[in-house]
Design a protein around this motif. Sequence first.
Motif, short mmCIF file in Angstrom:
data_model
loop_
_atom_site.label_atom_id
_atom_site.label_comp_id
_atom_site.label_asym_id
_atom_site.label_seq_id
_atom_site.Cartn_x
_atom_site.Cartn_y
_atom_site.Cartn_z
N UNK A 31 0.83 -1.20 0.00
CA UNK A 31 0.00 0.00 0.00
C UNK A 31 0.87 1.26 0.00
N UNK A 67 -7.55 7.89 8.24
CA UNK A 67 -8.58 7.76 7.20
C UNK A 67 -8.24 8.59 5.96
N UNK A 70 -5.44 7.05 3.71
CA UNK A 70 -5.96 5.85 3.05
C UNK A 70 -6.85 6.23 1.86
N UNK A 136 -0.89 -0.75 15.46
CA UNK A 136 -1.26 -1.86 14.58
C UNK A 136 -2.70 -2.30 14.81
N UNK A 138 -5.21 -0.65 15.90
CA UNK A 138 -6.22 0.32 15.49
C UNK A 138 -6.23 0.47 13.97
N UNK A 139 -5.23 -0.13 13.32
CA UNK A 139 -5.18 -0.10 11.86
C UNK A 139 -4.65 1.21 11.30
N UNK A 141 -2.02 2.99 9.52
CA UNK A 141 -0.90 2.60 8.67
C UNK A 141 0.06 3.77 8.53
#
Lengths: 668, 363
Positions: A31, A67, A70, A136, A138-139, A141
Amino acid sequence: MYKKVELKNGFAGMEKEVAQMWKERNIIRKNFAMNEGKRHFTFYDGPPTANGKPHVGHIETRVMKDIIPRYKVMKGYKVIRKAGWDTHGLPVELEIEKKLGISGKEQIEEYGVEKFVKECKDSVFQYVSIWEEMTNKVGFWVDMDDPYVTYHNEYIESVWWALKQMWEKGLLYEGHKVMPYCPRCGTALSSHEVAQGYKDVKDMTCVAKFKVKNEENTYILAWTTTPWTLPSNLALCINKSYEYSKVEVNIGTPEEPKYEKYILAKDLVEKVLKDKQYKILENFKGEKLLGTEYEQLMPFANVDGKAFIVIHGDYVNLEDGTGIVHIAPAYGEDDSLVSKQNGIAFVNLVDKSGKFVEEVTPWAGKFVRDCSEDICRWLQDNNKLFSKEKHLHSYPHCWRCDTPLLYYPKESWFVAMSKLRDELVDNNNKVNWYPDTIRTGRFGKFLENVIDWGISRDRYWGTPLPIWTCEDENCGHRECIGSIKELKEKGIDVPEDIELHKPYIDEVKLKCPKCGKQMKRAREVIDCWFDSGSMPFAQWHYPFENKEIFDSEFPANFISEAVDQTRGWFYTLTAIGTALFGRSPFENCIVLGHVLDGKGQKMSKSKGNGVDPFLLLDTVGADATRWHFYTCSAPWLPTRLSLENVEETRKRIFKHIMECIFILCTIC
Amino acid sequence: MDKWIISKLNTLVKEVDNKLEEYNITAAALQIEDFTDELSNWYVRRNRERFWSQEIDDEKIGAYVTLYEVLTTLSKIIAPFVPFISDEIYQNLVVGLDNSKPESVHLCLWPEVNEEMIDTKLEEEMDLAYKIVKLGRSARNSANIKNRQPLSKMLISISNLPEYYADIVKEELNVKEIEFGADMAEYVNFEIKPNLPVLGKEYGKLIPKIKEEIAKKNQMQLATQVKTGKVEYIEIDGTEIGLDSENLLITMHGKEGFAFGGEGEMGVVLDTKITPELKKEGYIREILSKVQNMRKDKGFEVLDNIKLYVSGNSMLEELIKENDELIKHETLAKEIIYDLSKEGYTDTNINGETLKIDVEVIK
């Protein structure tokens, strides 16, 4: 046909499996590598400190920060997401002091600065694995394998470069200014730090009687909220445009009257003398009082120069007190300024740990704020007290250790932000704030009234101030060093692998280019907020490396942090960006409100109503928590959060989706 | 229906994109939330017969293809919000099926909007129908009448709705007839009171007079105005007071024989009178529902044929005989047996009447 979307292990279990899959297939790296060569979208990660454990508020900032990048990757932008760690500063030192069971600078020196600084460095990543785990789970990135770290030599070198830029622009100066000072930490605080620590406290206040020279029984009344400054009184300040009155007051009884005459502002006579029997003898313009001499209130200071005289100051108002302000030039910004303007002498009866010096015989060695009652009693016994009362007012406290601050004359280094005031306001007006009210309100107002930034800290663990001064007092030449290369060129026997920290850097002497004698570094380190505010370029070791990356990654399209950063990171980014690059380093900023408990109460350790971030992520799960923060209220409003209401959010949103997926998977 | 949900999906892709572009995260997320409600409670519900039908025909395939497209696109839209569940869905629906696609939802680009598929008029009309149904359900709830009990009439304040949607509304709400353009005031009682904690704080002593002023107003008008966010000004002893949704408490309920549901400017009223005919229909619907549940509880496959046993209530048995065809068709019963001596019956409550029911699968 389809693999069923089953949540045998609940949402948190599913999340763990998905995270494992990402790891196995290297999805995060893939990503990060997306859209190579495409247009850039720039995000700056405000560096947290890893010397404490994360709380739910940190989850909020992480999910909001996550957010937008992403989304932008999906829209075809190249988004670099470099994590950062804020590692310097007083909070770290305080932790180590606590751990070592020592307190204050004397004990640190005794323990050994080198050992102390090593302890600081070792401690800053004490909780880093917990932070990484939270991140990690909580996601969020962000590239934590190659973060920027504010204590690294490269980072410090970039900060030095920035300081040198300011030096060359004449923005960096040493001043002798009355500063908010924490007597416990032994360091001056900057205005944005002071702004973080206001608390309502009840203090003893008094109205003192200053005997007018050569006039029998006549006193000038002045009010103070800090009786400990009275021994250092050198002047009384009025506003010459107001009306003042001389009043005769009976301080005895109706049967046995005893009269004294008082001078105070006409409009405040009634308020101050309320229950007393009084008669106004005359009214006159304040102008007439100027130059009136009075007797020294307390006999402790040996004063050399002009003193004990009535002067004028525009800032004197009629809101509180008597319309006459007592002036101790050492302990207030206004006091200092008006004294300088009127050529008043200077006296300081307080030492650096906030205690009275020897001359103040009754209270020598006592912490000044603890002497208010004693001072009032002394005044009473000497017929110099008109009245006293406890008064509730907002008083600044040290944002770290909670000690009430003192105002204190200190040698300090400043960035002349007040010279850049208009530019700051202009640059800020070009930023999109969410909500917009921050731009003109909370932050805009702060910039409109910006004062010079006191950046030096008389401490140990921080970016050293790169200024060397010639030891020869007659020469006094100063150099600001902007790189390691320059240091090696101008320094005497600089070790090849010099670490840019105390005490090593203090051992480096320069050869004075003016007189050939040795130059010594200023002992201070700098405000750690200067470090984090330098991250736009320091994270890339700019301008020593990565010029191209910096050019494409400045300014940031997007940042997001909590609302308290208007005095912190948002400010220092704006300040340094304006001074160095003539613009704000960010274009869009989402300001985040605080996290409250399920009932809308502030979370606090003492109430025990905080939510453990790991319990939340391990039970209800990260997705539900994220959705809760996104939908509960606008990001800048407070978010109510408890395990139960996140669980409700989870049901509300995922029930529908899961039902539809169930149908699709069951029938096909 | 397929066109509608695909139109809604494309609108969603576009709107969430616009909102995130403007950093309006909360509005974007709430729009997704509304969409999932419409998908599940309207699209899937309205198409349940297509989904569960026995034959694999174009209708069924169409419904599946549509739902598949919606869910896979949705997994991408929700990916920045909820990175875990979105990838779980994507892995299962896409990667498992077609390994030429990116291996994670997080390696996908934002879905393209197909403007041609967006039909604003269709969306508006269907959204309106769904809204009416939601209001109708809340009216039924307030009168405590199950959806399975048919009712004769619904009255709606709006003036018209194309027949297609009117039929959907009738079917969903189980009413025989809809009357448009109804004057709510004829069927609804309004109760408008000052919200004391709010108004009392500011105008404590004036409260009795405020109450009088409120009572003088056209209640319907005042309620509508306030509920749509406008402010009504009144003057008492020279003080101007703005009445709004914050400082008034408005309750509306149907007059005797009517049930009301409302939101903003729209209101619906159900005629709650149950004629003997409607009552009989209600029994049949209830029996069908109980039998279907029993099939499910016993673990029969959706397509299994059954024998249906009933006994113990002569009135209901008579009614079942009258509706023999319908019941057999709906429950896949090959025969209906009226046998008191059989064992293993369950006593079942049919709108207050007791009926013994049992089902057996025919192998």
